[in-house]
Scaffold this active site. Sequence first.
Site, mmCIF file in Angstrom:
data_model
loop_
_atom_site.group_PDB
_atom_site.id
_atom_site.type_symbol
_atom_site.label_atom_id
_atom_site.label_comp_id
_atom_site.label_asym_id
_atom_site.label_seq_id
_atom_site.Cartn_x
_atom_site.Cartn_y
_atom_site.Cartn_z
ATOM 1 N N PHE A 146 0.882 -1.176 -0.070
ATOM 2 C CA PHE A 146 0.040 -0.066 -0.163
ATOM 3 C C PHE A 146 0.671 1.244 -0.050
ATOM 4 O O PHE A 146 1.543 1.521 0.984
ATOM 5 C CB PHE A 146 -0.974 0.038 1.079
ATOM 6 C CG PHE A 146 -1.589 1.393 1.022
ATOM 7 C CD1 PHE A 146 -3.269 1.256 0.389
ATOM 8 C CD2 PHE A 146 -1.456 2.539 1.774
ATOM 9 C CE1 PHE A 146 -3.804 2.369 0.081
ATOM 10 C CE2 PHE A 146 -2.257 3.675 1.544
ATOM 11 C CZ PHE A 146 -3.725 3.528 0.720
ATOM 12 N N ASP A 233 9.253 3.179 2.045
ATOM 13 C CA ASP A 233 8.079 4.025 2.386
ATOM 14 C C ASP A 233 7.823 3.721 4.047
ATOM 15 O O ASP A 233 7.300 2.700 4.216
ATOM 16 C CB ASP A 233 6.814 3.358 1.657
ATOM 17 C CG ASP A 233 5.541 4.131 1.916
ATOM 18 O OD1 ASP A 233 5.537 4.881 2.766
ATOM 19 O OD2 ASP A 233 4.727 3.985 1.144
ATOM 20 N N LYS A 275 2.320 11.114 7.272
ATOM 21 C CA LYS A 275 1.354 11.110 8.347
ATOM 22 C C LYS A 275 2.063 11.664 9.960
ATOM 23 O O LYS A 275 1.811 12.881 10.247
ATOM 24 C CB LYS A 275 1.245 9.436 8.536
ATOM 25 C CG LYS A 275 0.486 8.834 7.669
ATOM 26 C CD LYS A 275 -0.173 7.556 7.763
ATOM 27 C CE LYS A 275 -1.139 7.259 6.713
ATOM 28 N NZ LYS A 275 -0.756 6.087 5.759
HETATM 29 C C1 LIG Z 1 -0.943 6.156 4.371
HETATM 30 C C2 LIG Z 1 0.096 5.645 3.523
HETATM 31 C C3 LIG Z 1 0.486 6.087 2.355
HETATM 32 C C4 LIG Z 1 -0.534 7.354 1.624
HETATM 33 O O1 LIG Z 1 -0.554 8.516 2.276
HETATM 34 P P1 LIG Z 1 -1.736 9.649 2.238
HETATM 35 O O2 LIG Z 1 -1.393 10.717 2.915
HETATM 36 O O3 LIG Z 1 -2.896 8.863 2.529
HETATM 37 O O4 LIG Z 1 -1.603 9.874 0.829
HETATM 38 C C5 LIG Z 1 1.476 5.627 1.641
HETATM 39 N N1 LIG Z 1 2.444 4.602 2.175
HETATM 40 C C6 LIG Z 1 1.919 4.011 3.333
HETATM 41 C C7 LIG Z 1 2.673 2.907 3.720
HETATM 42 C C8 LIG Z 1 0.834 4.531 4.014
HETATM 43 O O5 LIG Z 1 0.515 3.940 5.101
#
Ligand SMILES: *Cc1c(COP(=O)(O)O)cnc(C)c1O
Length: 426
Positions: A146, A233, A275
């Site tokens: 994701f 990520d 985040k």
């Molecule tokens: C939440 C998340 C995203 C996307 O972030 P948004 O601010 O919702 O665009 C990408 N990668 C990971 C691992 C995430 O948990």
Amino acid sequence: METQQVNNSAYHLDLEKKYGAHDYNPLPVVLAKGEGVFLWDVEGKKYYDFLSAYSAVNQGHCHPRIVKSLKDQAETLTLTSRAFHNNRLGEYMEYATAYFGFESLLPMNTGAEGVETAIKITRKWGYTIKGVPEDQAQIIVCDNNFHGRTTTIISFSSDAGSKDYFGPHTGGFLHIPYNDLDALEAVLQTNKNIVGFLVEPIQGEAGVYTPDENFIRGARALCSQYNVLLMADEIQTGIGRTGSLLAVCGNCSCEGHCERQEDTYVRPDLLILGKALSGGTYPVSAVLCDTAIMDVIQPGQHGSTFGGNPLGVTVAHTALTVIQEEKLTQNARVLGEKFRAAMNAYIEKSSIVSLVRGKGLLNAIVINDAPDSKTAWEICLRLRDNGLLAKPTHGNIIRFAPPLVMTEAQLEDCISIITKTLQEFE
Ligand SMILES: *Cc1c(COP(=O)(O)O)cnc(C)c1O
């Protein structure tokens, strides 16, 4: 309109249903206030937050220092665009690069934008530095990843709901199974045009899949060997959540950058954050890497109107100091161990929970029922009734990720709510 009506959950649920896109399936609870580890609904019922807005609120709801810096900056200067300089951005960049141990930072807003930015930097590095023929670059990604919701990112999702009917999809991505170093090496061996490996150190959305101890370290070694950029990520796993500043740091629990031990520390080439970078107060994301990579981006080649705005970077600057000064990373580590120990003790005599996994305060339990059954959802509804908010993720999995400001006494209280609730389903 009458106060009676406005203070009623049903009223708000109805409005959203009637006037909003149905792109989410929220747990039916309407929140009106947050403080630290607690949330209150419109009826005034108090809950423990065990999602933290998908790990954005690591510093706790409405952290007084973060809110104060937001207020102060909002009254001073909010947005200049990058057509001009502002007096907040440089100091934030200096602080954040030292904090995470990289030379350069590119500021964006949402996590998905951070991932998009990392993809662009990596592709351009591939063409201009590695020497891959133009338009031939490939990035390796993992099954069940994701990374966000943009058209490029969903092009390499393995989730049908995220992907189907949103094509034509963007090319240039190759899949391997998660936690499979042999598969990674096999692809690297056979394809000369690989420029990057994009990976979550723990797959949060997929159900907190925690890889083997040597997976990220092994991936680092393979990326170096094949001259491929390791793109971490850490939007969900970073900034203290897993009991390390970054999940790629493995067992290092230092706060901020330190002289890490070679055998535990893994340094990605590109680090993607979002985040909790702002403590859930304002959308702030970033890509960090060294200058030799970052300098492939020249004026006019990338940007964002809001990226690096003085309000966002001031909030992020404070949010990072809070993690360090309140020792939230260490707290996540200690409480995480207690949480998993308590859950494992419960699981020994449970038929409804089959396992607990995770690191620090990013954990999940797997419910012992068919993946398409409603049991996890039903448990989350009952947890809500019992004063704790959590959400099922893919399949019959419940993620437990409270704000990192939780105390030990609060965690014990939560463990008792969770085990009592699960007991009702045995
Ligand atoms: C939440 C998340 C995203 C996307 O972030 P948004 O601010 O919702 O665009 C990408 N990668 C990971 C691992 C995430 O948990």
